[in-house]
Design a protein around this motif. Structure first.
Motif, PDB file in Angstrom:
ATOM      1  N   THR A   1      -5.555   2.993  -2.168  1.00  0.00           N
ATOM      2  CA  THR A   1      -4.332   2.964  -1.364  1.00  0.00           C
ATOM      3  C   THR A   1      -3.299   1.985  -1.907  1.00  0.00           C
ATOM      4  O   THR A   1      -2.185   1.934  -1.398  1.00  0.00           O
ATOM      5  CB  THR A   1      -4.643   2.598   0.100  1.00  0.00           C
ATOM      6  OG1 THR A   1      -5.135   1.268   0.163  1.00  0.00           O
ATOM      7  CG2 THR A   1      -5.627   3.569   0.711  1.00  0.00           C
TER       8      THR A   1
ATOM      9  N   THR B   1       0.842  -1.199   0.000  1.00  0.00           N
ATOM     10  CA  THR B   1       0.000   0.000   0.000  1.00  0.00           C
ATOM     11  C   THR B   1       0.878   1.251   0.000  1.00  0.00           C
ATOM     12  O   THR B   1       2.073   1.194   0.278  1.00  0.00           O
ATOM     13  CB  THR B   1      -0.942   0.027   1.222  1.00  0.00           C
ATOM     14  OG1 THR B   1      -0.162   0.011   2.408  1.00  0.00           O
ATOM     15  CG2 THR B   1      -1.893  -1.164   1.198  1.00  0.00           C
ATOM     16  N   ARG B   2       0.270   2.378  -0.288  1.00  0.00           N
ATOM     17  CA  ARG B   2       0.996   3.650  -0.371  1.00  0.00           C
ATOM     18  C   ARG B   2       1.670   4.036   0.946  1.00  0.00           C
ATOM     19  O   ARG B   2       2.665   4.743   0.939  1.00  0.00           O
ATOM     20  CB  ARG B   2       0.056   4.766  -0.810  1.00  0.00           C
ATOM     21  CG  ARG B   2      -0.453   4.589  -2.221  1.00  0.00           C
ATOM     22  CD  ARG B   2      -1.338   5.758  -2.641  1.00  0.00           C
ATOM     23  NE  ARG B   2      -1.997   5.478  -3.896  1.00  0.00           N
ATOM     24  CZ  ARG B   2      -1.449   5.678  -5.077  1.00  0.00           C
ATOM     25  NH1 ARG B   2      -0.233   6.151  -5.165  1.00  0.00           N
ATOM     26  NH2 ARG B   2      -2.124   5.399  -6.184  1.00  0.00           N
ATOM     27  N   ASP B   3       1.125   3.560   2.061  1.00  0.00           N
ATOM     28  CA  ASP B   3       1.731   3.897   3.358  1.00  0.00           C
ATOM     29  C   ASP B   3       2.810   2.893   3.777  1.00  0.00           C
ATOM     30  O   ASP B   3       3.292   2.922   4.901  1.00  0.00           O
ATOM     31  CB  ASP B   3       0.662   4.038   4.437  1.00  0.00           C
ATOM     32  CG  ASP B   3      -0.136   2.768   4.661  1.00  0.00           C
ATOM     33  OD1 ASP B   3       0.122   1.752   3.988  1.00  0.00           O
ATOM     34  OD2 ASP B   3      -1.028   2.792   5.524  1.00  0.00           O
TER      35      ASP B   3
ATOM     36  N   LEU C   1      -9.280  -3.747   1.682  1.00  0.00           N
ATOM     37  CA  LEU C   1      -8.330  -2.695   1.365  1.00  0.00           C
ATOM     38  C   LEU C   1      -8.916  -1.794   0.280  1.00  0.00           C
ATOM     39  O   LEU C   1      -9.488  -2.292  -0.690  1.00  0.00           O
ATOM     40  CB  LEU C   1      -7.012  -3.284   0.850  1.00  0.00           C
ATOM     41  CG  LEU C   1      -6.262  -4.209   1.796  1.00  0.00           C
ATOM     42  CD1 LEU C   1      -5.103  -4.856   1.072  1.00  0.00           C
ATOM     43  CD2 LEU C   1      -5.767  -3.429   2.998  1.00  0.00           C
ATOM     44  N   SER C   2      -8.758  -0.506   0.440  1.00  0.00           N
ATOM     45  CA  SER C   2      -9.226   0.435  -0.569  1.00  0.00           C
ATOM     46  C   SER C   2      -8.334   0.355  -1.798  1.00  0.00           C
ATOM     47  O   SER C   2      -7.107   0.349  -1.681  1.00  0.00           O
ATOM     48  CB  SER C   2      -9.212   1.849  -0.011  1.00  0.00           C
ATOM     49  OG  SER C   2      -9.432   2.792  -1.037  1.00  0.00           O
TER      50      SER C   2
ATOM     51  N   ASN D   1     -12.927  -1.396  -3.473  1.00  0.00           N
ATOM     52  CA  ASN D   1     -12.173  -2.204  -2.527  1.00  0.00           C
ATOM     53  C   ASN D   1     -11.740  -3.540  -3.118  1.00  0.00           C
ATOM     54  O   ASN D   1     -12.363  -4.052  -4.044  1.00  0.00           O
ATOM     55  CB  ASN D   1     -13.021  -2.499  -1.282  1.00  0.00           C
ATOM     56  CG  ASN D   1     -13.439  -1.245  -0.567  1.00  0.00           C
ATOM     57  OD1 ASN D   1     -12.610  -0.466  -0.120  1.00  0.00           O
ATOM     58  ND2 ASN D   1     -14.747  -1.038  -0.468  1.00  0.00           N
TER      59      ASN D   1
END
Length: 79
Positions: free
Chosen positions: A72, A19-21, A68-69, A36
């Motif tokens: 993201t 994910t991006r984070d 999960l979106s 999602n």
């Protein structure tokens, strides 16, 4: 939209998602909608929820479904 099509291509297959984070998730994609992706995990990773089902006289741990979106997702790879 690219994440949606990538997830659809990997449906019912084991994947690793970044994910991006910077978080990494592993599991099998069981469903994808326009917003999602639903990932069935094996329960070994730290996830905040768990599910139990009756099994004989006790309870058996079920695999967890993690939502999960699509917005993201940074990368997805088959494993």
């Amino acid at each position: 939209m690219e994440a949606y099509y990538n997830c659809m291509h990997c449906m019912n297959r084991k994947v690793r998602i970044l994910t991006r984070d910077g978080k990494v998730y592993e599991g099998k994609i069981v469903k994808v909608d326009r917003n999602n992706v639903y990932l069935e995990t094996d329960g070994r990773r730290a996830v905040t929820t768990s599910a139990f089902v009756p099994y004989g006289y006790g309870f058996a741990r079920r695999n967890q479904i993690l939502t999960l979106s699509l917005f993201t997702l940074l990368a997805i790879a088959l494993i």
